[in-house]
Design a protein around this motif. Sequence first.
Motif, PDB file in Angstrom:
ATOM      1  N   PHE A 293      40.737  39.223  10.229  1.00 49.55           N
ATOM      2  CA  PHE A 293      41.680  40.537  10.101  1.00 49.55           C
ATOM      3  C   PHE A 293      43.037  40.455  10.339  1.00 49.55           C
TER       4      PHE A 293
ATOM      5  N   THR B  89      50.761  42.059  15.399  1.00 46.65           N
ATOM      6  CA  THR B  89      51.897  41.826  16.682  1.00 46.65           C
ATOM      7  C   THR B  89      50.996  41.142  17.740  1.00 46.65           C
TER       8      THR B  89
ATOM      9  N   SER C  22      54.256  47.826  21.995  1.00 45.53           N
ATOM     10  CA  SER C  22      54.359  47.481  20.502  1.00 45.53           C
ATOM     11  C   SER C  22      53.942  48.722  19.757  1.00 45.53           C
TER      12      SER C  22
ATOM     13  N   SER D  50      43.847  46.979  23.833  1.00 46.71           N
ATOM     14  CA  SER D  50      45.352  46.991  24.352  1.00 46.71           C
ATOM     15  C   SER D  50      45.638  47.955  25.212  1.00 46.71           C
ATOM     16  N   SER D  51      46.483  47.707  26.147  1.00 45.23           N
ATOM     17  CA  SER D  51      46.842  48.903  26.993  1.00 45.23           C
ATOM     18  C   SER D  51      48.050  48.801  27.325  1.00 45.23           C
TER      19      SER D  51
HETATM   20  C1  LIG Z   1      57.093  43.166  21.757  1.00 46.48           C
HETATM   21  C2  LIG Z   1      55.318  43.281  22.141  1.00 46.48           C
HETATM   22  C3  LIG Z   1      55.203  44.035  22.996  1.00 46.48           C
HETATM   23  C4  LIG Z   1      53.774  44.350  23.228  1.00 46.48           C
HETATM   24  N1  LIG Z   1      53.135  45.051  24.127  1.00 46.48           N
HETATM   25  C5  LIG Z   1      51.642  45.098  24.761  1.00 46.48           C
HETATM   26  C6  LIG Z   1      51.318  45.936  25.626  1.00 46.48           C
HETATM   27  O1  LIG Z   1      52.178  46.553  26.236  1.00 46.48           O
HETATM   28  N2  LIG Z   1      50.062  45.932  25.828  1.00 46.48           N
HETATM   29  C7  LIG Z   1      49.101  45.152  24.905  1.00 46.48           C
HETATM   30  O2  LIG Z   1      47.883  45.376  25.248  1.00 46.48           O
HETATM   31  N3  LIG Z   1      49.660  44.598  24.018  1.00 46.48           N
HETATM   32  C8  LIG Z   1      50.921  44.442  23.690  1.00 46.48           C
HETATM   33  N4  LIG Z   1      51.354  43.432  22.653  1.00 46.48           N
HETATM   34  C9  LIG Z   1      50.338  42.675  21.939  1.00 46.48           C
HETATM   35  C10 LIG Z   1      49.923  43.573  20.425  1.00 46.48           C
HETATM   36  O3  LIG Z   1      50.922  44.321  20.197  1.00 46.48           O
HETATM   37  C11 LIG Z   1      48.564  44.328  20.701  1.00 46.48           C
HETATM   38  O4  LIG Z   1      47.414  43.834  21.318  1.00 46.48           O
HETATM   39  C12 LIG Z   1      48.396  45.250  19.556  1.00 46.48           C
HETATM   40  O5  LIG Z   1      47.611  46.204  19.914  1.00 46.48           O
HETATM   41  C13 LIG Z   1      47.812  44.300  18.517  1.00 46.48           C
HETATM   42  O6  LIG Z   1      47.746  45.397  17.245  1.00 46.48           O
HETATM   43  P1  LIG Z   1      48.249  44.919  15.588  1.00 46.48           P
HETATM   44  O7  LIG Z   1      47.857  46.052  14.938  1.00 46.48           O
HETATM   45  O8  LIG Z   1      49.341  44.362  15.845  1.00 46.48           O
HETATM   46  O9  LIG Z   1      46.926  43.856  15.650  1.00 46.48           O
HETATM   47  P2  LIG Z   1      46.774  42.484  14.982  1.00 46.48           P
HETATM   48  O10 LIG Z   1      47.837  41.547  15.726  1.00 46.48           O
HETATM   49  O11 LIG Z   1      47.032  42.552  13.395  1.00 46.48           O
HETATM   50  O12 LIG Z   1      45.490  42.118  15.229  1.00 46.48           O
HETATM   51  C14 LIG Z   1      44.925  41.966  16.466  1.00 46.48           C
HETATM   52  C15 LIG Z   1      43.331  41.613  16.430  1.00 46.48           C
HETATM   53  O13 LIG Z   1      42.654  42.454  15.929  1.00 46.48           O
HETATM   54  C16 LIG Z   1      41.971  42.056  14.910  1.00 46.48           C
HETATM   55  N5  LIG Z   1      41.880  43.282  14.278  1.00 46.48           N
HETATM   56  C17 LIG Z   1      42.784  43.888  13.540  1.00 46.48           C
HETATM   57  N6  LIG Z   1      42.436  45.114  12.581  1.00 46.48           N
HETATM   58  C18 LIG Z   1      40.932  44.900  12.857  1.00 46.48           C
HETATM   59  C19 LIG Z   1      39.964  46.095  12.295  1.00 46.48           C
HETATM   60  N7  LIG Z   1      40.277  47.087  11.757  1.00 46.48           N
HETATM   61  N8  LIG Z   1      38.671  45.690  12.803  1.00 46.48           N
HETATM   62  C20 LIG Z   1      38.354  44.522  13.615  1.00 46.48           C
HETATM   63  N9  LIG Z   1      39.600  43.661  14.344  1.00 46.48           N
HETATM   64  C21 LIG Z   1      40.675  44.219  13.710  1.00 46.48           C
HETATM   65  C22 LIG Z   1      42.543  40.989  14.400  1.00 46.48           C
HETATM   66  O14 LIG Z   1      41.924  40.118  13.666  1.00 46.48           O
HETATM   67  C23 LIG Z   1      43.265  40.348  15.789  1.00 46.48           C
HETATM   68  O15 LIG Z   1      42.019  39.600  16.122  1.00 46.48           O
HETATM   69  C24 LIG Z   1      52.776  43.723  22.318  1.00 46.48           C
HETATM   70  C25 LIG Z   1      53.251  42.870  21.341  1.00 46.48           C
HETATM   71  C26 LIG Z   1      54.706  42.576  21.170  1.00 46.48           C
HETATM   72  C27 LIG Z   1      55.012  41.693  20.100  1.00 46.48           C
END
Ligand SMILES: Cc1cc2nc3c(=O)[nH]c(=O)nc-3n(C[C@H](O)[C@H](O)[C@H](O)COP(=O)(O)OP(=O)(O)OC[C@H]3O[C@@H](n4cnc5c(N)ncnc54)[C@H](O)[C@@H]3O)c2cc1C
Length: 432
Positions: A78, A83, A142, A156-157
């Motif tokens: 997925f 991010t 993010s 995520s936290s």
């Molecule tokens: C600048 C920056 C700052 C960040 N800060 C933080 C922070 O403070 N804390 C933190 O924890 N993370 C942080 N992150 C990491 C990231 O942003 C988080 O983990 C975020 O929650 C990922 O969400 P996404 O929508 O981008 O998921 P994606 O990257 O698209 O997917 C994440 C995972 O979830 C799975 N997935 C997505 N949707 C579903 C669904 N509906 N059902 C089942 N699985 C699914 C995907 O297969 C993948 O394994 C940061 C990243 C960046 C680039």
Amino acid sequence: MAPPSGPATLTPGHVPAAVADAVRDPARVSTRAIDRVAYAADASHFLLTPRAVLTAADQDEVAAILRAASASGAVVTFRSGGTSLSGQASTSGILIDTRRHFRGIEVLDGGARVRVQPGATVRQVNARLVRHGYRLGPDPASEAACTIGGVVANNSSGMACGTDENTYRTLESMVFVLPSGTVVDTADPDADHHLRTREPDLFDGLLRLQRRVAANPDSVATIERQFRMKNTMGYGINAFLDYTSPADLLAHLIIGSEGTLAFVSSVTYRTVPLKRAVTTALAVFRNLDDATRALPALVDTGAATLEVMDSTSIRVGQGFAEAPPQIRGFVPTDEAALLIEYHATAAEELAGLATQGARVLAEMPLRTVAEFSTDAQARALAWKLRKGLYATVAGARARGTTALLEDVVVPVPRLADTCNGLQELFLRHGYD
Ligand SMILES: Cc1cc2nc3c(=O)[nH]c(=O)nc-3n(C[C@H](O)[C@H](O)[C@H](O)COP(=O)(O)OP(=O)(O)OC[C@H]3O[C@@H](n4cnc5c(N)ncnc54)[C@H](O)[C@@H]3O)c2cc1C
């Protein structure tokens, strides 16, 4: 994980016919190079070009895709906000975009709860909650781009969420789709019965594992120790101790499972009251050791945020157009900075917290006196330093090098030694 394949080695796109047929509109199945390359990178340093990109329209379609993929042995991943920093949202198999058509947000009970589809961003959900005086518990930095699907799947936290306000702790119920296509809604009083009827092996397996964990005092002690900390590594096996209902247990295993156990189709969160009174200090210590040794006492005062920045971070921050005054006017050698923040619902409560924090800092070996400020501009400068660091360091890296980012978790009293050990390792192995 499969080896990286870049555009130069692009293999032909391919989707098994049964998987393609599961998508109602063929226009949402793409094997075009331009789409595959566009989805090859998430925010990590991995480059995995998917064989195809499918855009799912709704829960039924995801169920049909998963059923067909399971039957044909096709690998699916997925992708939501994309991010992720460790390659979770990339694949050399089939990528399913589950962001575009899953944006629903339903505010419940005057904001005390919210039901969300996985493609909504954290910022969009909070924008709907703010007028009711609530926010989501998870607060990743993010938030503008990351979505609920990713927040749940990565558990995520953020800077203030700690271990009390993450998805694991604030989930009320979840609708999820298993690889077989079975849909489970944990809010349904018959959820366990439904799971046992539709997935008897899974149901029995969960109960068997739960009994095995509970009967082993060593397992119980290890899980309790590891999950007292902000631990998001691997599956959330603390669920085996925390939940008796197999459907709830499975939902909590799905949190942090990085999309490997099920598709998260909808989540209902218990929200967190907004604390609008905030005060922030940026304290500069003589060295990293002093800064990390100050943490346990500051944790005890109830600080909402404690962010450590080492001397390299200070040096990078000094180059910002608007560097906070606390880090200006000296050449950093060993110094370290701590961003400390307290949140409260009322000014009086906030003043009490700030007094406690100031008392702790007064006994610490600081470079200069640190003061708490509620001034929006001063706070913004301090946060700009913290939030801008990674992008600036990564952006300024030498050509041909990679910025690596991994989370580690250690008990607070061991943090100082861990930081010192890491610095030694970086020096010894030539990492900047
Ligand atoms: C600048 C920056 C700052 C960040 N800060 C933080 C922070 O403070 N804390 C933190 O924890 N993370 C942080 N992150 C990491 C990231 O942003 C988080 O983990 C975020 O929650 C990922 O969400 P996404 O929508 O981008 O998921 P994606 O990257 O698209 O997917 C994440 C995972 O979830 C799975 N997935 C997505 N949707 C579903 C669904 N509906 N059902 C089942 N699985 C699914 C995907 O297969 C993948 O394994 C940061 C990243 C960046 C680039």
